[in-house]
Write a protein that holds these residues in place. Structure first.
Motif, mmCIF file in Angstrom:
data_model
loop_
_atom_site.group_PDB
_atom_site.id
_atom_site.type_symbol
_atom_site.label_atom_id
_atom_site.label_comp_id
_atom_site.label_asym_id
_atom_site.label_seq_id
_atom_site.Cartn_x
_atom_site.Cartn_y
_atom_site.Cartn_z
ATOM 1 N N GLN A 76 0.831 -1.193 0.000
ATOM 2 C CA GLN A 76 0.000 0.000 0.000
ATOM 3 C C GLN A 76 0.875 1.257 0.000
ATOM 4 N N PRO A 77 0.721 2.132 -0.992
ATOM 5 C CA PRO A 77 1.516 3.368 -1.013
ATOM 6 C C PRO A 77 0.994 4.375 0.008
ATOM 7 N N THR A 78 1.860 5.301 0.403
ATOM 8 C CA THR A 78 1.457 6.392 1.282
ATOM 9 C C THR A 78 2.075 7.688 0.772
ATOM 10 N N ARG A 79 1.451 8.776 1.076
ATOM 11 C CA ARG A 79 1.958 10.119 0.775
ATOM 12 C C ARG A 79 2.317 10.304 -0.700
ATOM 13 N N VAL A 80 1.500 9.766 -1.584
ATOM 14 C CA VAL A 80 1.772 9.852 -3.027
ATOM 15 C C VAL A 80 1.742 11.311 -3.488
ATOM 16 N N HIS A 81 0.787 12.076 -2.979
ATOM 17 C CA HIS A 81 0.680 13.478 -3.400
ATOM 18 C C HIS A 81 1.953 14.258 -3.089
ATOM 19 N N SER A 82 2.410 14.199 -1.847
ATOM 20 C CA SER A 82 3.611 14.957 -1.479
ATOM 21 C C SER A 82 4.843 14.436 -2.218
ATOM 22 N N MET A 83 4.904 13.127 -2.485
ATOM 23 C CA MET A 83 6.021 12.560 -3.232
ATOM 24 C C MET A 83 6.070 13.143 -4.651
ATOM 25 N N VAL A 84 4.926 13.188 -5.305
ATOM 26 C CA VAL A 84 4.871 13.690 -6.684
ATOM 27 C C VAL A 84 5.127 15.190 -6.718
ATOM 28 N N ILE A 85 4.489 15.931 -5.823
ATOM 29 C CA ILE A 85 4.656 17.386 -5.816
ATOM 30 C C ILE A 85 6.121 17.756 -5.599
ATOM 31 N N SER A 86 6.783 17.144 -4.630
ATOM 32 C CA SER A 86 8.178 17.501 -4.371
ATOM 33 C C SER A 86 9.086 17.053 -5.513
ATOM 34 N N ALA A 87 8.749 15.952 -6.170
ATOM 35 C CA ALA A 87 9.565 15.483 -7.294
ATOM 36 C C ALA A 87 9.436 16.400 -8.501
ATOM 37 N N LYS A 102 13.025 28.405 -0.383
ATOM 38 C CA LYS A 102 13.576 28.106 0.938
ATOM 39 C C LYS A 102 13.331 26.643 1.295
ATOM 40 N N GLN A 103 12.122 26.176 1.039
ATOM 41 C CA GLN A 103 11.742 24.793 1.330
ATOM 42 C C GLN A 103 12.676 23.805 0.627
ATOM 43 N N TYR A 104 13.065 24.108 -0.603
ATOM 44 C CA TYR A 104 13.898 23.202 -1.397
ATOM 45 C C TYR A 104 15.388 23.558 -1.363
ATOM 46 N N GLY A 105 15.767 24.525 -0.532
ATOM 47 C CA GLY A 105 17.167 24.903 -0.410
ATOM 48 C C GLY A 105 17.726 25.600 -1.634
ATOM 49 N N LEU A 106 16.900 26.417 -2.276
ATOM 50 C CA LEU A 106 17.294 27.068 -3.529
ATOM 51 C C LEU A 106 17.594 28.560 -3.371
ATOM 52 N N LEU A 107 17.433 29.116 -2.184
ATOM 53 C CA LEU A 107 17.592 30.566 -2.016
ATOM 54 C C LEU A 107 19.011 31.065 -2.281
ATOM 55 N N ASP A 108 20.001 30.294 -1.935
ATOM 56 C CA ASP A 108 21.393 30.767 -2.039
ATOM 57 C C ASP A 108 22.089 30.338 -3.319
ATOM 58 N N GLN A 109 21.326 29.886 -4.309
ATOM 59 C CA GLN A 109 21.931 29.433 -5.566
ATOM 60 C C GLN A 109 21.897 30.532 -6.608
ATOM 61 N N ASP A 110 22.859 30.495 -7.504
ATOM 62 C CA ASP A 110 22.904 31.428 -8.630
ATOM 63 C C ASP A 110 22.260 30.773 -9.839
ATOM 64 N N TYR A 111 21.527 31.576 -10.601
ATOM 65 C CA TYR A 111 20.853 31.059 -11.799
ATOM 66 C C TYR A 111 21.237 31.835 -13.018
ATOM 67 N N GLU A 114 7.982 19.847 -8.315
ATOM 68 C CA GLU A 114 8.049 21.276 -8.015
ATOM 69 C C GLU A 114 9.481 21.816 -7.975
ATOM 70 N N LYS A 115 10.396 21.118 -7.324
ATOM 71 C CA LYS A 115 11.768 21.620 -7.220
ATOM 72 C C LYS A 115 12.428 21.777 -8.595
ATOM 73 N N PRO A 116 12.426 20.741 -9.450
ATOM 74 C CA PRO A 116 13.051 20.932 -10.760
ATOM 75 C C PRO A 116 12.322 21.970 -11.619
ATOM 76 N N LEU A 117 11.003 22.098 -11.434
ATOM 77 C CA LEU A 117 10.253 23.118 -12.165
ATOM 78 C C LEU A 117 10.727 24.509 -11.766
ATOM 79 N N ILE A 118 10.841 24.746 -10.469
ATOM 80 C CA ILE A 118 11.293 26.056 -9.988
ATOM 81 C C ILE A 118 12.714 26.333 -10.449
ATOM 82 N N GLU A 119 13.592 25.344 -10.354
ATOM 83 C CA GLU A 119 14.977 25.522 -10.814
ATOM 84 C C GLU A 119 15.011 25.874 -12.297
ATOM 85 N N TYR A 120 14.233 25.156 -13.096
ATOM 86 C CA TYR A 120 14.208 25.385 -14.543
ATOM 87 C C TYR A 120 13.714 26.793 -14.866
ATOM 88 N N ILE A 121 12.614 27.191 -14.240
ATOM 89 C CA ILE A 121 12.044 28.509 -14.517
ATOM 90 C C ILE A 121 12.991 29.622 -14.057
#
Length: 85
Positions: free
Chosen positions: A29-40, A76-85, A42-49
């Protein structure tokens, strides 16, 4: 596959990956599928944009359709605040 909506390439890839995930559980039985998918996704989406916007958070937030404060919270949640883009 689940659903009858139009298959965009992103949706098709997600559905395929979810099918693989559920098959790999072998009946468990899977658990926390929503949070697993969102975090997988959302972070690369934000980095890409942010890269597409040369690090401009206002432009990135606009492109994402979210408030700049929400973008900064997610960064902040994904540790992206201090990165250069």
């Amino acid at each position: 596959t689940v659903g009858t909506q139009v298959q965009t390439p992103i949706r098709a890839a997600l559905v395929e990956m979810l099918d693989q995930y559920f098959e790999s559980l072998e009946g468990l039985q899977p658990t926390r599928v929503h949070s697993m998918v969102i975090s997988a996704v959302e972070k690369p989406l934000i980095e890409y944009i942010l890269q597409r916007c040369d690090g401009n958070q206002c432009a990135a937030a606009h492109l994402l359709g979210i408030n700049r404060n929400t973008l900064r919270k997610r960064m902040k949640q994904y540790g992206l605040l201090d990165q250069d883009y």
